[in-house]
Design a protein around this motif. Structure first.
Motif, PDB file in Angstrom:
ATOM      1  N   SER A  12       0.874  -1.166   0.000  1.00 17.31           N
ATOM      2  CA  SER A  12       0.000   0.000   0.000  1.00 17.31           C
ATOM      3  C   SER A  12       0.911   1.215   0.000  1.00 17.31           C
ATOM      4  CB  SER A  12      -0.850  -0.049   1.264  1.00 17.31           C
ATOM      5  OG  SER A  12      -1.650   1.100   1.348  1.00 17.31           O
ATOM      6  N   VAL A  13       0.642   2.172  -0.880  1.00 19.89           N
ATOM      7  CA  VAL A  13       1.555   3.313  -0.942  1.00 19.89           C
ATOM      8  C   VAL A  13       0.798   4.618  -0.737  1.00 19.89           C
ATOM      9  CG1 VAL A  13       3.176   2.148  -2.475  1.00 19.89           C
ATOM     10  CG2 VAL A  13       1.383   3.592  -3.456  1.00 19.89           C
ATOM     11  N   GLU A  14       1.572   5.628  -0.321  1.00 16.16           N
ATOM     12  CA  GLU A  14       1.012   6.939  -0.037  1.00 16.16           C
ATOM     13  C   GLU A  14       1.848   7.933  -0.846  1.00 16.16           C
ATOM     14  OE1 GLU A  14       1.336   7.523   4.168  1.00 16.16           O
ATOM     15  OE2 GLU A  14       0.248   9.414   4.104  1.00 16.16           O
ATOM     16  N   PRO A  15       1.229   8.690  -1.773  1.00 15.48           N
ATOM     17  CA  PRO A  15       2.056   9.590  -2.589  1.00 15.48           C
ATOM     18  C   PRO A  15       2.643  10.726  -1.747  1.00 15.48           C
ATOM     19  CG  PRO A  15      -0.288   9.860  -3.101  1.00 15.48           C
ATOM     20  CD  PRO A  15      -0.199   8.755  -2.112  1.00 15.48           C
ATOM     21  N   ILE A  16       3.808  11.216  -2.155  1.00 13.22           N
ATOM     22  CA  ILE A  16       4.354  12.409  -1.502  1.00 13.22           C
ATOM     23  C   ILE A  16       4.311  13.542  -2.511  1.00 13.22           C
ATOM     24  CG2 ILE A  16       5.727  11.363   0.314  1.00 13.22           C
ATOM     25  CD1 ILE A  16       8.108  11.249  -1.456  1.00 13.22           C
ATOM     26  N   ARG A  17       4.146  14.759  -2.013  1.00 10.61           N
ATOM     27  CA  ARG A  17       3.916  15.878  -2.918  1.00 10.61           C
ATOM     28  C   ARG A  17       5.235  16.589  -3.210  1.00 10.61           C
ATOM     29  NH1 ARG A  17       2.158  21.127  -3.711  1.00 10.61           N
ATOM     30  NH2 ARG A  17       2.576  21.872  -1.612  1.00 10.61           N
ATOM     31  N   ASP A  41       1.477  17.946   4.340  1.00  8.89           N
ATOM     32  CA  ASP A  41       1.316  17.758   2.894  1.00  8.89           C
ATOM     33  C   ASP A  41       2.338  18.563   2.087  1.00  8.89           C
ATOM     34  OD1 ASP A  41      -0.662  15.920   3.021  1.00  8.89           O
ATOM     35  OD2 ASP A  41      -2.305  17.288   2.531  1.00  8.89           O
ATOM     36  N   TYR A 412      10.585   4.844   4.611  1.00  8.34           N
ATOM     37  CA  TYR A 412      11.369   5.309   3.472  1.00  8.34           C
ATOM     38  C   TYR A 412      12.315   4.215   2.995  1.00  8.34           C
ATOM     39  CZ  TYR A 412       9.498   9.883   4.673  1.00  8.34           C
ATOM     40  OH  TYR A 412       8.648  10.928   4.938  1.00  8.34           O
ATOM     41  N   HIS A 416      15.210   7.096  -0.940  1.00  4.74           N
ATOM     42  CA  HIS A 416      14.832   8.279  -0.153  1.00  4.74           C
ATOM     43  C   HIS A 416      16.021   8.737   0.692  1.00  4.74           C
ATOM     44  CE1 HIS A 416      10.551   6.625  -0.538  1.00  4.74           C
ATOM     45  NE2 HIS A 416      10.453   7.851  -1.001  1.00  4.74           N
TER      46      HIS A 416
END
Ligand SMILES: *Cc1c(COP(=O)(O)O)cnc(C)c1O
Length: 456
Positions: A12-17, A41, A412, A416
């Protein structure tokens, strides 16, 4: 040796802005140059803290669904209790909503005016709860622990000679317990040796002073013992952790660290009378004895996390990923606290930006520049966090000016971390143009959370 890889695959991934330098200049300005005031954010890589920021495993998320939400006698509580008893050997297991709630309950009972609590180094919430009870919180680190550039295996140890004379001077009646924090967070995440814990117990026992572990990072500490202390190379980390706890009469723990969850904690102890008083207080302040401020699903996730944290592949990767960043920075001449601790890299801001005096906050200058250049959020641990004012209004600075890059658990990847190193090196290359900051507004206590700054 082959590359030490992340011992998991990602489900499961969470985008970074992403943002540009000029956008981040605006963001910094709007946050008044205080990275606590930046919206998450707007952060690309968030190294503010390792507390409550872990990624949970598929099994932990399954536990969230499987948690038993019964008010009393929840099945999830019994699993939580069983896992903690097996790990610590301690008889009474009392859940709390986080580490400081366990501290509040413990020191409300044993603290109070005239009492003193020694520790290798009190974490700030531990110190606050000891002092709030009216007792005195005393730090007894070793001389090596105070030298950032000195390489030694167990810089987190408690100073045993200082502890012995402390007991003689203060009197054992006034010392309700002694704490040892593993790893020593405020001392740079440095480990404590088994020999030190054992010797502390031996010293305290004849006086009847109980030993409590502040066990937030017990697994990272156990793995350092395995890697560095003679006689432990072939012992499993689980057995090392068990031996550490075998010298303790109790412990407090924030599950937001080595239990790999986002919220939770506990108090565990052997003394029946103390446990009875703690449970009475728990019911008033946290909740019934089988949930203590947590949902059943949280208890389930903590129990699962406490099993996963002892996986030696995980701990190999964990300590290596912190050391890997440390090695990259050290190789390029960036001054950091050595050797790297278990959960964070600490940049020595005084050596990094020697042209900025402490009252112009060199650590804050580096924190802001890491964000401006690379969108990395870190935290100053120096004159902003711990500075006090003398009667004449001048700043009294702590011994060290540090910038902490805390590494969240399992969040990370190596690329990263490579990126973080590149940004730090870029900031380091331009360090002579870093400028200091002044504080515009500040709160009377814990000012670092809300202070506003302006660049000079
Ligand atoms: C985080 C921490 C605490 C406090 O725990 P919370 O869950 O944040 O209340 C206490 N001691 C140490 C060493 C910690 O790292």
């Amino acid at each position: 040796m082959k590359t030490i890889i992340e011992p998991f695959k990602i489900k499961s991934v969470e985008p970074i802005r992403f943002s540009t330098v000029s956008e981040r200049e605006e963001i910094l300005k709007k946050a008044n140059y205080n990275t606590f005031l930046i919206a998450a954010d707007d952060v690309l890589i968030d190294l503010l803290t390792d507390s409550g920021t872990s990624a949970m495993s598929a099994k932990q998320w399954a536990g969230i669904m499987d948690g038993d939400e019964s008010y009393a006698g929840s099945r999830s509580f019994f699993r939580f209790e069983r896992v903690i008893r097996a790990l610590t050997g301690l008889k009474h297991v009392i859940p709390t909503h986080q580490g400081r709630a366990a501290e509040k309950i413990l020191f409300s009972i044993v603290g109070g005016a005239g009492k003193s609590i020694p520790n290798n180094t009190h974490f700030d919430t531990t110190r606050a709860n000891v002092e709030f009870s009216g007792a005195e919180a005393v730090d007894l680190p070793t001389p090596e622990g105070k030298q950032p550039g000195l390489i030694a295996d167990f810089k987190g140890n408690i100073n045993l000679e200082a502890l012995a004379s402390f007991i003689e001077n203060v009197g054992p009646k006034n010392i309700p317990l002694c704490m040892i924090t593993v790893t020593n967070n405020s001392g740079g995440g440095q480990p404590v040796s088994m020999a030190n814990i054992r010797a502390a117990k031996k010293l305290l026992q004849p006086y009847g002073i109980p030993l409590f572990l502040d066990a937030c990072r017990f697994a990272e500490n156990a793995f350092f013992i395995k890697k560095r202390e003679a006689g432990y190379a072939d012992v499993s980390v689980r057995d090392i952790a068990r031996e550490m706890f075998s010298y303790a009469d109790g412990c407090t723990m924030s599950a937001k660290k080595d239990a790999l969850v986002n919220m939770g904690g506990f108090l565990a102890l052997n003394n029946d009378d103390l446990a009875r008083q703690a449970r009475n207080l728990l019911i008033v302040t946290e909740g019934f004895t089988t949930y203590g401020g947590l949902a059943g699903r949280d208890l389930e996730a903590i129990a699962q996390g406490l099993e996963e944290i002892l996986d030696e592949h995980y701990l190999t990767y964990r300590l290596r990923s912190v050391e890997y960043l440390g090695d990259k920075l050290t190789a390029a001449g960036v001054p950091i606290v050595l050797p790297p601790g278990g959960h964070a890299i600490y940049i020595d801001a005084k050596a990094f930006a020697p042209h900025i005096p402490p009252h112009r906050y060199p650590g804050q200058a580096i924190v802001c520049e890491l964000f401006r250049v690379g969108g990395i959020r870190s935290v100053e641990i120096g004159s902003v966090m711990f500075g006090k004012y003398a009667p004449d209004g001048s700043l009294l600075s702590p011994a060290m000016e540090l910038v902490r890059l805390a590494i969240p658990r399992r969040v990370y990847t190596q690329s990263h971390i490579d990126y973080v190193a590149e940004v730090v090196l870029e900031v380091f290359a331009g360090r002579s143009s870093l400028r200091g900051y002044k504080i515009l507004e500040e709160a009377p206590v814990l000012r670092h959370f809300t202070a506003t700054f302006a660049p000079l």
